[in-house]
Design an enzyme around this catalytic site. Structure first.
Site, PDB file in Angstrom:
ATOM      1  N   TYR A  33       0.833  -1.197   0.000  1.00 45.18           N
ATOM      2  CA  TYR A  33       0.000   0.000   0.000  1.00 45.18           C
ATOM      3  C   TYR A  33       0.867   1.247   0.000  1.00 45.18           C
ATOM      4  O   TYR A  33       2.084   1.175   0.162  1.00 45.18           O
ATOM      5  CB  TYR A  33      -0.968  -0.014   1.190  1.00 45.18           C
ATOM      6  CG  TYR A  33      -0.335   0.299   2.535  1.00 45.18           C
ATOM      7  CD1 TYR A  33       0.524  -0.604   3.155  1.00 45.18           C
ATOM      8  CD2 TYR A  33      -0.590   1.508   3.183  1.00 45.18           C
ATOM      9  CE1 TYR A  33       1.095  -0.308   4.385  1.00 45.18           C
ATOM     10  CE2 TYR A  33      -0.012   1.806   4.409  1.00 45.18           C
ATOM     11  CZ  TYR A  33       0.830   0.896   4.999  1.00 45.18           C
ATOM     12  OH  TYR A  33       1.400   1.187   6.209  1.00 45.18           O
ATOM     13  N   ARG A  52       7.707   4.667  -4.631  1.00 41.59           N
ATOM     14  CA  ARG A  52       7.835   3.607  -3.616  1.00 41.59           C
ATOM     15  C   ARG A  52       6.796   2.511  -3.839  1.00 41.59           C
ATOM     16  O   ARG A  52       7.069   1.326  -3.610  1.00 41.59           O
ATOM     17  CB  ARG A  52       7.730   4.205  -2.206  1.00 41.59           C
ATOM     18  CG  ARG A  52       8.049   3.197  -1.116  1.00 41.59           C
ATOM     19  CD  ARG A  52       8.103   3.829   0.267  1.00 41.59           C
ATOM     20  NE  ARG A  52       6.828   4.402   0.657  1.00 41.59           N
ATOM     21  CZ  ARG A  52       6.635   5.156   1.729  1.00 41.59           C
ATOM     22  NH1 ARG A  52       7.653   5.446   2.525  1.00 41.59           N
ATOM     23  NH2 ARG A  52       5.442   5.635   2.022  1.00 41.59           N
ATOM     24  N   ARG A 100      -7.763 -20.295  -2.627  1.00 39.46           N
ATOM     25  CA  ARG A 100      -6.741 -20.153  -1.580  1.00 39.46           C
ATOM     26  C   ARG A 100      -5.625 -21.180  -1.750  1.00 39.46           C
ATOM     27  O   ARG A 100      -5.878 -22.389  -1.698  1.00 39.46           O
ATOM     28  CB  ARG A 100      -7.382 -20.275  -0.192  1.00 39.46           C
ATOM     29  CG  ARG A 100      -6.384 -19.993   0.932  1.00 39.46           C
ATOM     30  CD  ARG A 100      -7.020 -20.027   2.316  1.00 39.46           C
ATOM     31  NE  ARG A 100      -6.027 -19.708   3.338  1.00 39.46           N
ATOM     32  CZ  ARG A 100      -5.171 -20.585   3.859  1.00 39.46           C
ATOM     33  NH1 ARG A 100      -5.221 -21.861   3.486  1.00 39.46           N
ATOM     34  NH2 ARG A 100      -4.288 -20.211   4.763  1.00 39.46           N
ATOM     35  N   LYS A 147       6.393  -1.731   1.792  1.00 42.10           N
ATOM     36  CA  LYS A 147       5.213  -1.187   2.497  1.00 42.10           C
ATOM     37  C   LYS A 147       4.081  -2.209   2.395  1.00 42.10           C
ATOM     38  O   LYS A 147       3.111  -2.054   1.644  1.00 42.10           O
ATOM     39  CB  LYS A 147       4.827   0.184   1.928  1.00 42.10           C
ATOM     40  CG  LYS A 147       4.026   1.018   2.932  1.00 42.10           C
ATOM     41  CD  LYS A 147       4.047   2.478   2.575  1.00 42.10           C
ATOM     42  CE  LYS A 147       3.104   3.312   3.423  1.00 42.10           C
ATOM     43  NZ  LYS A 147       3.302   3.268   4.862  1.00 42.10           N
ATOM     44  N   GLU A 179      11.933   2.152  14.066  1.00 41.04           N
ATOM     45  CA  GLU A 179      11.079   3.246  13.567  1.00 41.04           C
ATOM     46  C   GLU A 179       9.814   3.275  14.413  1.00 41.04           C
ATOM     47  O   GLU A 179       9.630   2.463  15.304  1.00 41.04           O
ATOM     48  CB  GLU A 179      10.755   3.055  12.079  1.00 41.04           C
ATOM     49  CG  GLU A 179      10.077   1.743  11.752  1.00 41.04           C
ATOM     50  CD  GLU A 179       9.862   1.501  10.254  1.00 41.04           C
ATOM     51  OE1 GLU A 179       9.754   2.479   9.490  1.00 41.04           O
ATOM     52  OE2 GLU A 179       9.770   0.331   9.871  1.00 41.04           O
ATOM     53  N   LEU A 204      11.091   1.228   6.908  1.00 44.64           N
ATOM     54  CA  LEU A 204      10.531   1.760   5.665  1.00 44.64           C
ATOM     55  C   LEU A 204      11.317   3.005   5.240  1.00 44.64           C
ATOM     56  O   LEU A 204      11.590   3.864   6.082  1.00 44.64           O
ATOM     57  CB  LEU A 204       9.055   2.135   5.895  1.00 44.64           C
ATOM     58  CG  LEU A 204       8.293   2.507   4.625  1.00 44.64           C
ATOM     59  CD1 LEU A 204       7.936   1.242   3.836  1.00 44.64           C
ATOM     60  CD2 LEU A 204       7.037   3.289   4.944  1.00 44.64           C
TER      61      LEU A 204
HETATM   62  N1  PDD Z   1       2.878   5.009   7.388  1.00 43.95           N
HETATM   63  N2  PDD Z   1       7.543   3.713   8.892  1.00 43.95           N
HETATM   64  C1  PDD Z   1       6.391   3.020   8.883  1.00 43.95           C
HETATM   65  C2  PDD Z   1       6.366   1.670   9.491  1.00 43.95           C
HETATM   66  C3  PDD Z   1       5.232   3.603   8.324  1.00 43.95           C
HETATM   67  O1  PDD Z   1       4.081   2.903   8.311  1.00 43.95           O
HETATM   68  C4  PDD Z   1       5.290   4.905   7.781  1.00 43.95           C
HETATM   69  C5  PDD Z   1       4.107   5.590   7.166  1.00 43.95           C
HETATM   70  C6  PDD Z   1       6.521   5.580   7.829  1.00 43.95           C
HETATM   71  C7  PDD Z   1       6.688   6.972   7.261  1.00 43.95           C
HETATM   72  O2  PDD Z   1       6.703   6.942   5.864  1.00 43.95           O
HETATM   73  P1  PDD Z   1       6.225   8.207   5.024  1.00 43.95           P
HETATM   74  O3  PDD Z   1       7.000   9.351   5.515  1.00 43.95           O
HETATM   75  O4  PDD Z   1       6.548   7.823   3.637  1.00 43.95           O
HETATM   76  O5  PDD Z   1       4.736   8.362   5.275  1.00 43.95           O
HETATM   77  C8  PDD Z   1       7.630   4.955   8.388  1.00 43.95           C
HETATM   78  C9  PDD Z   1       1.667   5.531   6.749  1.00 43.95           C
HETATM   79  C10 PDD Z   1       1.455   6.982   6.977  1.00 43.95           C
HETATM   80  C11 PDD Z   1       0.495   4.669   7.153  1.00 43.95           C
HETATM   81  O6  PDD Z   1       0.693   3.467   7.239  1.00 43.95           O
HETATM   82  O7  PDD Z   1      -0.608   5.198   7.351  1.00 43.95           O
END
Ligand code: PDD
Length: 283
Positions: A33, A52, A100, A147, A179, A204
């Site tokens: 996503y 990405r 499945r 992601k 993170e 990420l």
């Molecule tokens: N999440 N690390 C993780 C695990 C994340 O899920 C996200 C963002 C980030 C920051 O990435 P970016 O700056 O590209 O948004 C770092 C999004 C916002 C979400 O899952 O809603």
């Protein structure tokens, strides 16, 4: 305000949109996503998000169903249909609906879903008071650079934060912060150096992280990309986290203890301001 869902080529009222119970996103979390911010009706730093998205797809062997321009067209159309001024656009691609079976299905089209969410990102009152964070063990898989929609560990981490009265959980592996549960973690040391973990498969590659590093460099702020420990976090002058949904969020307490003077620090506030200017200037 009506909300629109994009599902496999169609724009539908959100409540009429659906996908198959055999969808591999639902059964296996076999999908990826993206989340991009919208400010003043415009997508923020979106080129990084669609790039990405393409990389995540390629890493899990799903052929990108659309060109980068087509992705942007879908996002822009949703923002326009929903009249979204401030919030998020969510994009998801799964390996599709098939009988499945763990191995990849043959000749199955991916499932594409997208929708918007109204949210106060720039005008978020939490940024004024500052966020509380807690540390939790990082129990995730080893490809956090993708992601993935497999977010159970992050759901549990965020819930632990909520139950502790905190807004975010910083995840810990081998004594170092990887993170946030949905954000990139930063500290500012007592000598004023901004520190964040270098990119690897442990985290990420945040799009907001990249912009903040570029801004820090442009404005001659001291910055180091290196691992930092839980002790350094507890001891830091400041901390903050970044994401498309929070921009730059100052942290005022960690594990129940105030950080610095317990108010948003000057470096985090400055970077938040610089990020706004950057977000308003481009998409
Ligand atoms: N999440 N690390 C993780 C695990 C994340 O899920 C996200 C963002 C980030 C920051 O990435 P970016 O700056 O590209 O948004 C770092 C999004 C916002 C979400 O899952 O809603």
């Amino acid at each position: 305000m009506t909300r629109t869902a994009y599902v496999n080529g169609e724009y539908l009222p959100l409540e009429q949109a659906s996908v198959s119970v055999l969808d591999r996103g639902f059964l296996f979390a076999d999908g990826i996503y993206e989340v991009a911010a919208v400010l003043g009706g415009r997508l923020v730093d979106n080129a990084g998000h669609v790039a990405r998205l393409e990389r995540s797809l390629s890493e899990i062997g799903i052929k990108n169903p659309y060109s980068l321009e087509e992705w942007v067209r879908i996002e822009t159309e949703l923002v326009a249909r929903d009249g979204l001024e401030e919030g998020l656009v969510y994009l998801q691609v799964t390996r599709g609906a098939a009988e499945r079976d763990f191995s990849f299905p043959k000749d199955t089209a991916p499932t594409v879903v997208a929708f918007t969410q109204a949210k106060k990102i720039a005008h978020n009152p939490l940024a004024e008071s500052g966020a509380k964070v807690v540390t939790v063990p990082d129990i995730r898989w080893q490809r956090r650079d993708i992601k993935s929609v497999a977010l159970l560990a992050q759901v549990l981490a965020k819930q632990a934060a909520s139950e502790a009265g905190a807004a975010e959980a910083f995840m810990v592996e081998d004594g170092s912060i990887t993170e946030g549960s949905s954000s990139t973690a930063f500290i500012v040391t007592r000598d004023g150096t901004i520190v964040t973990r270098p990119l690897s498969n442990a985290l990420l590659p945040g799009i907001t992280r990249r912009a903040v590093i570029a801004l820090a460099t442009e404005f001659d702020l001291k910055l180091e990309e290196r691992l930092f420990s839980v002790e350094e976090l507890h001891d830091a002058a400041e901390a903050f986290y970044t994401s498309a949904s929070a921009f730059v969020m100052p942290v005022v307490s960690v594990d129940g203890r105030a950080l610095g003077d317990g108010r948003p620090g000057p470096v985090a506030r400055r970077l938040r301001e610089l990020y706004f200017a950057f977000a308003e200037a481009r998409d």
